[in-house]
Every structure is written in C-alpha cells, then in structure tokens.
Design a protein around this motif. Structure first.
Motif, PDB file in Angstrom:
ATOM      1  N   ARG A 381       0.834  -1.199   0.000  1.00  0.00           N
ATOM      2  CA  ARG A 381       0.000   0.000   0.000  1.00  0.00           C
ATOM      3  C   ARG A 381       0.869   1.249   0.000  1.00  0.00           C
ATOM      4  NH1 ARG A 381      -4.550  -0.461   4.559  1.00  0.00           N
ATOM      5  NH2 ARG A 381      -2.764  -1.011   5.886  1.00  0.00           N
ATOM      6  N   SER A 393      -3.250   8.130   5.836  1.00  0.00           N
ATOM      7  CA  SER A 393      -4.033   7.275   4.956  1.00  0.00           C
ATOM      8  C   SER A 393      -3.128   6.224   4.327  1.00  0.00           C
ATOM      9  CB  SER A 393      -4.703   8.115   3.856  1.00  0.00           C
ATOM     10  OG  SER A 393      -5.481   7.310   2.996  1.00  0.00           O
ATOM     11  N   TYR A 395      -3.311   3.706   0.938  1.00  0.00           N
ATOM     12  CA  TYR A 395      -4.056   3.430  -0.295  1.00  0.00           C
ATOM     13  C   TYR A 395      -3.681   2.062  -0.826  1.00  0.00           C
ATOM     14  CZ  TYR A 395      -5.671   3.629  -5.125  1.00  0.00           C
ATOM     15  OH  TYR A 395      -6.279   3.343  -6.314  1.00  0.00           O
ATOM     16  N   SER A 396      -4.693   1.216  -1.049  1.00  0.00           N
ATOM     17  CA  SER A 396      -4.478  -0.106  -1.619  1.00  0.00           C
ATOM     18  C   SER A 396      -4.547  -0.021  -3.140  1.00  0.00           C
ATOM     19  CB  SER A 396      -5.528  -1.097  -1.111  1.00  0.00           C
ATOM     20  OG  SER A 396      -5.423  -2.319  -1.824  1.00  0.00           O
ATOM     21  N   THR A 399      -7.164  -2.784  -4.403  1.00  0.00           N
ATOM     22  CA  THR A 399      -8.611  -2.599  -4.255  1.00  0.00           C
ATOM     23  C   THR A 399      -9.071  -1.182  -4.574  1.00  0.00           C
ATOM     24  OG1 THR A 399      -8.440  -1.993  -1.904  1.00  0.00           O
ATOM     25  CG2 THR A 399      -8.607  -4.348  -2.440  1.00  0.00           C
ATOM     26  N   GLY A 400      -8.115  -0.234  -4.657  1.00  0.00           N
ATOM     27  CA  GLY A 400      -8.489   1.149  -4.934  1.00  0.00           C
ATOM     28  C   GLY A 400      -9.163   1.840  -3.776  1.00  0.00           C
ATOM     29  N   THR A 401      -8.858   1.415  -2.539  1.00  0.00           N
ATOM     30  CA  THR A 401      -9.520   1.985  -1.362  1.00  0.00           C
ATOM     31  C   THR A 401      -8.501   2.634  -0.433  1.00  0.00           C
ATOM     32  OG1 THR A 401      -9.364  -0.147  -0.208  1.00  0.00           O
ATOM     33  CG2 THR A 401     -11.397   0.315  -1.437  1.00  0.00           C
ATOM     34  N   PHE A 402      -8.985   3.610   0.351  1.00  0.00           N
ATOM     35  CA  PHE A 402      -8.175   4.298   1.344  1.00  0.00           C
ATOM     36  C   PHE A 402      -8.569   3.826   2.736  1.00  0.00           C
ATOM     37  CE2 PHE A 402      -8.345   7.372  -2.176  1.00  0.00           C
ATOM     38  CZ  PHE A 402      -6.993   7.680  -2.323  1.00  0.00           C
ATOM     39  N   GLU A 403      -7.577   3.647   3.603  1.00  0.00           N
ATOM     40  CA  GLU A 403      -7.816   3.436   5.030  1.00  0.00           C
ATOM     41  C   GLU A 403      -7.187   4.604   5.773  1.00  0.00           C
ATOM     42  OE1 GLU A 403      -6.677   0.511   8.800  1.00  0.00           O
ATOM     43  OE2 GLU A 403      -5.923   0.055   6.794  1.00  0.00           O
TER      44      GLU A 403
END
Length: 757
Positions: A381, A393, A395-396, A399-403
């Motif tokens: 990430r 943050s 970013y994966s 998967t195109g997602t932020f944590e």
C-alpha cells in the motif's frame, strides 16, 4: 505526443514551510497520454484516485451569541478553510462560510458588539451575527494573521508572519493600518494584547515583547526575563491582559508563563512552567481568577498572589479561547463549565465542581487536506501523511480503497521489517506503525533540538534519519536507530556545519548524504552552498564533504537531495533543475544534465524524490516536475507537476495533485504503439513540415502493406515491408526529414520488427 523538451522555468526563491502556509505543493499539469521512443514507454492520461484524507483540523475558535443562542465560531482547515457557526446546545450548524484565499485560521476574536474576527493567510475576515455575512477585510501584505486583540473602541489588532509586523483594523472607518515591522530581524509577531493605549506584541523566533503606542506608532522592546536560566526563552506565542498583569506564554522548552506588572512596568518574580495554552482563560464574571493548563492539570491562579492551585480537573491538550457555558440536563456538568474547542472539532467542557471533563463532538465538516509525504509500505500500500497533521491514509493499489488512521504531520517515512516508521513534526517525534493495522502505533523517541525529519532510509535493519533543527537554529542531525536496541538511538549533531541533512543513501558501511543550507524557520543560512558528504558508520565521522561542480548549474546550490544509488552503481542526486551522477569511490561527477533551465534556489527542506523502476528507469520530482529519465542516455520526459512521486507494485506512477492522489499507467511503448498511430504521426509531421511529402508517401505505403500482411498472419512478409520502410528512411536526402523525426521513426519501426520477428 512526445513530451521530451526542456521548458524554461521562472526563478523560484527560498520556500518557507510552516503549519500556517501550504508550501509549495504544486498544481498538477495534466499532460496528455504520450509514447516516448527515447524512453520506450507509453504513459496514460492522469487518473484522479480521490482525496486520501478528509480531516477536521482546527487551531482556534471563539464563543458568542447569535439570535439569543450560545454559539461557537470556529474554522476547519482546508482549501479553502471553512468558517462554522454552530449552536452549542443543539449542535446545529447554523451556517458555514468559505474563507476564500485562506487554508486555516490560528486566531478568532469576538468583540463586545458581537462581531467575530478571523485571521487567515494574510487576510483578516469579519463575521456579523446580525447580518450573517462574512467580509474579507484585506491585510498588510503578510502571509499569516496571528494573535487578535481589541481596544475600547472596538478596533482590532493583529500580528503576522513572516516579517513580524503589526496591524490594526478600524470597523468605524474601514481603515487598515500597518504599523510596520515590530520584531526587527524576526519572523513572527505571534500574539498581541491591548492595554491603556498600547499594543503589546509577542515576538519570535527569538523571544521578546514590543510595546507599540497605537496613536504614534512608537515602539519599545521589553526583554524577557530568564530567571537565571530557569525559564527557556523563545517565541512569545500567548499574550493576555489579566488584572494589572500582562501574561506571556513562551512557546519553547519548559513553556514558561510569565507576569509583567503593567503598573510597575517590571516582571514579577513569580512564574509558572509547562504551560499548555494558546490563550489564557478568565474566571467567571467578577472573579479575580485566571486558568491555564500545567502538566495536564487545569490550574487556577489568584491575581492577587499569582499563586497557582490545582483545580483537580485533568485536561491533556491545549487551551484555546474559552467561555463559561451552561450545559443543560447533564448532572456531571452542573452550573457553568469552562468550554474550549479542540483540534478535531469537539468542544471540551471542564467542570470545577465535579472535576469532570467531557469532549462533545460537534458536526464540523472535514475538508480534503494536502498531501505532505507519500511512501510505499511493506504490504504494497501507499502510506500518505497530510498537512496539517492529524490524519494519515493508506491506499491499496489492488482494491483502490483508502484506510485512514490517526497520524501527525509526518515529514518523512520509510518501511522496514514489516513496519512503517514515521518522522513527525514538531519535535522530530519518531513513531513505529503496524503496517497491517496502522491504528496501532508507538512513539519511539524524540530527537532533541530537531524538528522536521524530512529524510528517512532503511538499510541493514537500521533506520537512518536526517533532520532539520528547531525554529531559529542551524545544524541538522544524522540519527541511527536499531530496533533491536529498544528505543536507544545514536544522534550525530551538526554533521555538516550549520547545514541540515535532506539526502541519505547507505552502501557498504557508508552513508552518502546531502544537505540544505537552511535551518529551522526564522534564521538565515550561514553557509554559502549545500554539500554532499561521505560518513563512515563504524567511526561515526565524516570522511569527505564537498560542493559538486557541474557545468551550467549553480556553483552554490541551496539544497542538494534525491541521493540514491541506481542500478548502475552510481550515486544520483539533484538540485534546482539539474540531475547528476557521482562515482561513489572517487566522488567525481560521471554525468549530468540540466533538464529545467533557469531554476535557482529551488526548495528549502523538501527533498527531490528519486524512484527506480524494475527496468532501470528513473522517476523523480525535479524542480516540482514528475520526470522520467533514462539514466544511460539521459533522455527524459516530463509527465506532470508535483512534489511527490512513487512507483506502485503494479509498475504504474502515483503522484499528488495537492489534495488528490493521481495515477499514470505505464506500458511498453512497442506493445502499445500501432502502425496506424505511426502513420497518423507521419501525416501530422508532413503538415508541420518535419517530413517531405514524397518520403511520407513512400514510408506510408510500406507501412500499409506491412499492416495488411500482419493482419493476414504473414509475419515474414510484414517484416519485409517494414524493412522496406527503413530503406526509404535511410535513403532520404538531407532536408527530407528532421533528425529528431528520423530517429523516432527508425526506433518505432525497429520496435515492430523486433516484436514480429
């Protein structure tokens, strides 16, 4: 479209970085998709992946009455910052107003007539609870407005950055008065307080108070007492008048709270340490008490004796503007409680009777915040920090997602041993994060006297950290940390005299470093040029230091960074618009290229980032340009404008456009090129006069035949027609085609031949 030219840039001066200013993050230029024969890659149009962080970042607030309702006025940082009016009891957001031209506010003030004044990025704003309108009042030519106060007539005073000036706004006349520089040679007039015809201004970086006659503008400096060294002297970031005292808070070291007797015009012998506040809190009306936070306890000061008594209320963060507020229907908060806004948008209520503290969330809307740092994590990430700090943050790419997760303003970061290590401003606070679950973190240590860890490298299981010193100081540190030793670390101070370390590469027991002449904010560099150096890890000493000499580039670079070993074994680095490679054994310049002409003294602290692709290409942020370079031929292509770039595990480019994460897809030029696109390019070049009509027809006919045979599956015949096209090209007379286009056509045709043979 082949973007390989060098574009002249305007000269860029020294850039200051501070919490109130968003330095320098450049707006991306969306370059069209392009194929580069020289680089051998095709780059897609930029793809906007979204904002990694939407954060509520609040530095200050104020209280007041609107339409009979108790309200809080506060500003959430963003682009632009958003001013909020919120009902304290119902939590209803009554209105929001963008502070156009400002990204944050460090100071709010409610005047006796109910008007709210807000200090922004060089601009003073006013909000009327009667008209519900917000006005831009202008400024005095500074970058930040600090420390609001008012006089008996309702005139509003303020300080500033970066020239330590003072100003006044008169609502009766609309006049904006500039008192000029009050802190000569300083950067901040961080706080103000008015009393009896005089404005008192708190100065920094070196601390003092300046007394200004508001009628004549005459200035007098009041030196700060050191109490025989018991109080650390630095920026005066808090000033308030309480009773007969001017109360000054020092924002350095042991954070003294000092008392200046306005009648006797002398400092009291009484002082308190470890003050944690931005503004002083006054007791309820008629009280002779004031309050401040000391060692996470709310302390009560009697203005008759100046003695401080612990109220029994525990409060762990900064006191901002406060008010005594009644909280209905809450038995734990009887009567009135002391209220103050918190960084994340909550309002904290402190009750002196029950000793209870409650932080009540309010619906302050978060804004996308600019990216401060971005690095690859051990799990694939992208880890990203924001400005201002508070939220990070991950970013994966898959998967195109932020944590998102809590994180301070990380200036530098690096992955090591499955962990993420973050260097956080202020105080060079080094954290270790669990990369899989970044909500789990621990503070390892702080590097004393240092402030901004902009460069962090991992090698042989150890962490190497280069830092910028504290405000008003010169001389950064090289710090080495081995996780096997717990929280023990070794710091080498002022490795290169009066310079800060912004470049680190480690190889064979040596640190190959580079520097910036800049120190912390508020001090002028003493050295003429940044340097490179070789440091022996075993002996803890510098073996060699030097200023690189590059033809056509500045002989006195302001900052050298990007130090990185390439696949060729050379040590690469950059400054201004110039890229160069050094033989690590001889320290000789092996090759160099000034890609962006006319750039001087670009940058202050932030390093150039150099990333290496698996196929040996270099991607870097040179002079704020995302640039790809073939290190063998030194051919280059400009892809975007940004100060951050990373290569993902998918081989694509990730960079930032201020608050947004961007992506450029990378593919092999030969694989993505088509004969049709080559023929289209040749026709376009003919119209531009780069290739003659007869040659264009000859090559085009051969390419059409090659395309036909290839579609029929007759590869050998297709290759024969491609070779015919090369023969036409080689026989072309001088003037039939420009040398640049001849080279590109030849390389692209040869790529098809290689792919089809």
């Amino acid at each position: 479209m082949n973007v390989t030219h060098s574009k002249p840039l305007a000269k860029k001066g020294l850039r200051h970085l501070c919490l109130a200013i968003c330095v320098t993050l450049l707006t991306a230029v969306f370059f069209p998709a392009s194929a580069s024969a020289e680089i051998g890659k095709t780059y897609s149009d930029p793809i906007d992946l979204g904002s990694p962080m939407q954060s509520v970042a609040i530095y200050d607030g104020a209280f007041g009455i609107q339409d009979g309702r108790e309200v809080i006025y506060t500003t959430a940082s963003g682009k632009p910052a958003i001013f909020h009016v919120i009902d304290l009891k119902t939590k209803e957001v009554l209105s929001t107003h963008p502070l156009t031209g400002s990204e944050s506010s460090w100071t709010h003030l409610t005047t006796p007539d109910g008007t709210v004044y807000i200090g922004g990025n060089g601009t003073l704003y006013a909000y009327s609870p009667v008209t519900k309108q917000l006005k831009n009042l202008g400024g005095i030519g500074e970058q930040v407005v600090y420390g609001l106060s008012h006089d008996e007539q309702g005139r509003v005073y303020f300080g500033s950055y970066p020239n330590a000036k003072a100003g006044r706004y008169d609502p009766a006349t609309g006049e904006m008065k500039d008192y000029g520089i009050v802190g000569t040679g300083q950067s901040y007039s961080r706080s103000t307080a008015y009393h009896g015809g005089y404005l008192y201004v708190g100065i920094g970086i070196e601390g003092s108070i300046v007394k200004v006659n508001v009628a004549t503008g005459e200035k007098e400096t009041i030196p700060l007492p050191s109490y025989n060294g018991a109080v650390d002297i630095g920026m005066v970031n808090q000033l308030d008048v309480a009773g007969k005292y001017l109360v000054a808070g020092i924002g350095k070291g042991n954070s003294g709270l000092l008392f200046y007797d306005l009648e006797l015009q002398q400092w009291s012998d009484t002082y308190h340490l470890n003050n944690k506040g931005i503004r002083l809190s006054y007791g309820p009306e008629g009280s002779n008490k004031i309050y401040f936070v000391q060692n996470n306890h709310l302390m009560e000061v009697d203005l008759n004796t100046l003695a401080a008594v612990d109220t029994g209320v525990v409060y762990g963060t900064f006191l901002r503007n406060t008010a005594w507020v009644e909280v209905p229907n809450d038995p734990e908060l009887p009567g009135v409680s002391l209220a103050t806004v918190q960084f994340g948008g909550s309002v904290a209520y402190m009750n002196l009777t029950t000793k209870q503290v409650k932080a009540v969330p309010y619906p302050v809307k978060g804004n996308p915040i600019p990216v401060q740092t971005m690095e690859n994590g051990p799990d694939g990430r992208l880890f990203i920090s924001g400005y201002p700090g508070g939220t990070g943050s991950a970013y994966s790419i898959d998967t195109g997602t932020f944590e998102t997760f809590p994180m301070g303003q990380s200036e530098g970061m690096v992955a090591m041993n499955g962990k993420m290590y973050m260097g956080v401003y202020p105080g060079a606070d080094i954290f270790e994060y669990n990369a899989e679950n970044p909500t789990q973190r621990k503070s390892l240590f702080k590097i004393t006297g240092q402030d901004r860890p902009f460069i962090m490298r991992a090698s042989d299981g150890k962490l190497f950290i280069g830092t910028i010193p504290d405000y008003g100081k010169l001389g950064g540190s090289l710090t080495i940390y081995d996780p096997a030793n717990g929280s023990q670390y070794t710091e080498y101070k002022n490795v290169i005299n009066n310079q800060s370390i912004v470049g680190i590469a480690v190889k064979d027991g040596k640190v190959y470093g580079s520097t910036t002449v800049a120190g912390g904010l508020g001090i002028t560099p003493s050295e003429p040029a940044a340097k490179m150096f070789v440091w022996d890890i075993a002996t803890g000493k510098v073996e060699k230091e030097w200023v690189p000499s590059i033809e056509g580039a500045s002989p006195t670079p302001h900052i050298i960074s990007g130090t990185s070993f390439g696949p060729d074994g050379l040590l690469w680095a950059a400054y201004d618009g110039t890229l160069f490679a050094v033989d690590p054994d001889t320290q000789e310049i092996v090759k160099s290229k000034t890609i962006y002409e006319g750039v001087e003294k670009y940058g202050n602290w932030r390093p150039v980032y150099i990333r290496w692709s698996e196929d040996g290409l270099m991607y870097l942020t040179l002079a704020g340009h995302v640039t790809v370079v073939d290190p063998e031929t030194m051919e280059h292509q400009t892809l975007a404008e940004s100060q951050h770039v990373n290569l993902g595990h998918d081989g694509d480019i990730y960079y930032t456009n201020d608050t947004q994460l961007m992506k450029i897809e990378v593919s092999d030029a030969a694989a993505s090129d088509t004969l049709g696109s080559l023929m289209d390019d040749i026709q376009s070049w003919e119209q531009q006069g780069d290739i003659s009509h007869p040659l264009s027809q000859q090559i085009g006919n051969s390419l059409k035949q090659a395309e036909l045979k290839q579609k029929q599956g007759k590869q050998e015949q297709a290759v024969k027609h491609l070779n015919d096209a090369l023969k036409h090209l080689n026989k072309a007379k001088i003037g039939g085609i420009t040398e640049e286009k001849r080279s590109e056509v030849e390389q692209r045709i040869q790529a098809f031949i290689d792919g089809w043979s």
